[in-house]
Enzyme design. Sequence first.
Site, PDB file in Angstrom:
ATOM      1  N   GLU A 207       9.456  -1.301  10.540  1.00  0.00           N
ATOM      2  CA  GLU A 207       8.330  -2.235  10.634  1.00  0.00           C
ATOM      3  C   GLU A 207       8.703  -3.536   9.912  1.00  0.00           C
ATOM      4  O   GLU A 207       9.395  -3.524   8.899  1.00  0.00           O
ATOM      5  CB  GLU A 207       7.056  -1.604  10.069  1.00  0.00           C
ATOM      6  N   ALA A 208       8.217  -4.648  10.457  1.00  0.00           N
ATOM      7  CA  ALA A 208       8.711  -5.948  10.000  1.00  0.00           C
ATOM      8  C   ALA A 208       7.998  -6.440   8.743  1.00  0.00           C
ATOM      9  O   ALA A 208       8.509  -7.280   8.025  1.00  0.00           O
ATOM     10  CB  ALA A 208       8.538  -6.963  11.119  1.00  0.00           C
ATOM     11  N   GLN A 209       6.849  -5.873   8.488  1.00  0.00           N
ATOM     12  CA  GLN A 209       6.017  -6.421   7.425  1.00  0.00           C
ATOM     13  C   GLN A 209       6.646  -6.338   6.044  1.00  0.00           C
ATOM     14  O   GLN A 209       6.484  -7.234   5.228  1.00  0.00           O
ATOM     15  CB  GLN A 209       4.716  -5.635   7.414  1.00  0.00           C
TER      16      GLN A 209
ATOM     17  N   CYS B 110       0.826  -1.213   0.000  1.00  0.00           N
ATOM     18  CA  CYS B 110       0.000   0.000   0.000  1.00  0.00           C
ATOM     19  C   CYS B 110       0.859   1.261   0.000  1.00  0.00           C
ATOM     20  O   CYS B 110       0.380   2.336  -0.270  1.00  0.00           O
ATOM     21  CB  CYS B 110      -0.977  -0.013   1.169  1.00  0.00           C
TER      22      CYS B 110
ATOM     23  N   GLU C 187      -3.149 -10.211   6.407  1.00  0.00           N
ATOM     24  CA  GLU C 187      -2.001 -10.079   7.306  1.00  0.00           C
ATOM     25  C   GLU C 187      -2.086  -8.795   8.121  1.00  0.00           C
ATOM     26  O   GLU C 187      -1.791  -8.756   9.307  1.00  0.00           O
ATOM     27  CB  GLU C 187      -0.720 -10.067   6.470  1.00  0.00           C
ATOM     28  N   MET C 188      -2.534  -7.707   7.426  1.00  0.00           N
ATOM     29  CA  MET C 188      -2.637  -6.410   8.082  1.00  0.00           C
ATOM     30  C   MET C 188      -3.642  -6.482   9.239  1.00  0.00           C
ATOM     31  O   MET C 188      -3.399  -5.947  10.315  1.00  0.00           O
ATOM     32  CB  MET C 188      -3.108  -5.398   7.034  1.00  0.00           C
ATOM     33  N   ALA C 189      -4.754  -7.171   8.996  1.00  0.00           N
ATOM     34  CA  ALA C 189      -5.781  -7.299  10.032  1.00  0.00           C
ATOM     35  C   ALA C 189      -5.228  -8.077  11.221  1.00  0.00           C
ATOM     36  O   ALA C 189      -5.489  -7.730  12.386  1.00  0.00           O
ATOM     37  CB  ALA C 189      -7.003  -8.001   9.454  1.00  0.00           C
TER      38      ALA C 189
END
Lengths: 269, 436
Positions: B109-111, B48, B187-189
């Site tokens: 951030e790890a994502q 995003c 994953e975000m949720a």
Amino acid sequence: MNHALVSLACHAYVVAALVYLVYLVRQMDALATGGRVLVGTGLALHAVALVGLFGAQGGRPVGVAQGFSTFAFLLLTIFLVVDVCYRKPVIGAFITPLAVAVLMPGLLLDPGHVMSPDVQRPLLPVHITIALLGVAASAVATGVAVMYLLMERQVKGKRFGLLFSRLPSLEFLDTLNRRLAVLGFIALSVTLVTGAFFSSAAPGFFWTWTSKQIATLVAWAVFAALVGARSFGGWRGRRVALLTMTGFCLLLVSFLSSYDFIHVGGGAH
Amino acid sequence: MEFLCIGLSHRTAPLGVRERLALPEARQVELLQRLAQSPNEAFLVSTCNRVELYMAAPDMNRVRESAREELQQLGGPDALEHLYEHRGEDALVHLFRVAASLDSMVLGEAQILGQVKEAFEKGQGVGAVRGELTRVCAAAFGCAKRVRTETAIGRAATSMASAAVSLASKVFDGLKDKTVLLVGAGEMAELAARHLKQAGATKLLVANRTLARAEALAAEVGATARPYEELFTLLTAADVVVCSTASPVPIFTKENVGAVGKARKHRTLFMVDLAVPRDIAPEVGELDWVHAYDVDDIQKFVAENAAARAEEAQKAGVLVAQEVARFVRDRAVRNGVPVLAQLRQRGESIARAEVERTLAAIGDGLTDKQRKSVEAMARAIVNKLLHEPTARLRSVGPEHEGNRLAGAAAELFGLEEAAPPTGAGGPNVVANGGKG
């Protein structure tokens, strides 16, 4: 002696206000503790002075100078209770300067003219003290309402600056505002009831359409509407904050019209 | 092979442009297949916050043009002005920084590492990533791991989801008695759910178009899955809404959120949109009792807090520089060796040819021992001549000297037409994997 004590207390409040303002920028625990201690010390000195004064005056403040002084004292007492209960020292940055501003006339107006006025009425000290407590509670509520409006501006406008990071959450400010408004409303109700008793005790003066009476009644109506709208209409947030400020302004008019400024210190209450 | 990174991110492009470039999976595959025809390689990082094409190609100018055209077609005419490009080593540095989360909205951030890995695997899956980019990615992932373990950047920051929770704490005085509604079950949720739980939220609801996924997430994080059809009933009860669906159009509009206002007595509603394209129309925030934040708002919030992490980011930046230098050096050695082999081969074949010619001219006048002496002499001359260049090429220095030397050797000895060292690359002997 009493005047010197109030002056000393005022110095403590001024320093506390500065400490809280610094706390707003640099959040250090030591500053919060310092502010709390300063306000506490100031209140202790202030209390001694007020007790000394009132003892000689039938247990109540007399004249505009003492009125302001008592107002400031109650205002800071409420703040200290809030500070101890909720541990949100940042409120101090908004309330202590207000208290200093309120206390200034109490110090600067000449207290020399104060003399014990007319006849003793047993309800008068209660009436005056509770009325002042109501004004003080609504003053703190107004300070909190200002904080709410500021914070809402930051949250809505997505401004993530100093105020955003320092001010408590909107929900906290709204809840605190509600509690203070309820306190103010109760105090005002008691004021009106005791005032009615007190006036009717004086022959022929139950309702005299004085600006004080009108302002107090309208302020009471505003606070009644505020408490009611919150409880039953689900009102909250900005509307309530603005209403609180309106109510406080009306109370201020009522408070000031209690005193005859032409003959400073000569007013009844 | 030369490297190129072309794309746009939260730093250069507004959400609107990024939304247009957030391609569905099938179109991503098509794009990669068009751009990564052998020997070219490519993969697409699409999150995003960024859409970036990473490419390796022997003739980068041509590939670059087609990549720009593709991005312009997808993102509209104004997309070009938001594009940035990194070539050669700069592209490597950028990829390493992205993977190490130094270019993220929330530093550390790890994502993002998972997202880059996924992009790489997707590229591999469709055959768009082969030898060269595989090695680049392996090095980038290794570097990201090092940054995570050797600096505090990952500890200081977490993710967009955690930033969203911090924002919620400015509206609500704690989340304990609040109802949280998660719309989307990706994953975000999941991340958001974990952070919300950590922040004290106890009542979590998950609504997702596929109920099974909602149930899976709910089971994992201790939430309750609810049918998607109940969305607006759930909205009436919710205090916090976190959206992260792949919906191409907003789910929540001013009208449909406004419609539940009366039922919830205009109780404060905090909405966070972690999705691109947005799940919450921007106008929703105009409602008095709604505080709505999208990814750009969160970025703004994070930026204000970024100073605290700047120091760790600096340390991480040094690590990235080291890792990129090491990769470039290794690559140079790798690419340098075939030049050596070819050089040796060339020398030996010349020696052999000359020996044969000489011996043929002399005829049978030489004994076996004398023949062997002539052969040995020819080899010795070649060896002596090539000794110094060999040593130099082998001891490639840290500043990509090897690559230049390899290129120079190839040119001097006429090795340009040499075959690539592996099946994946192009004529690497003159490639400038270093400065682009």
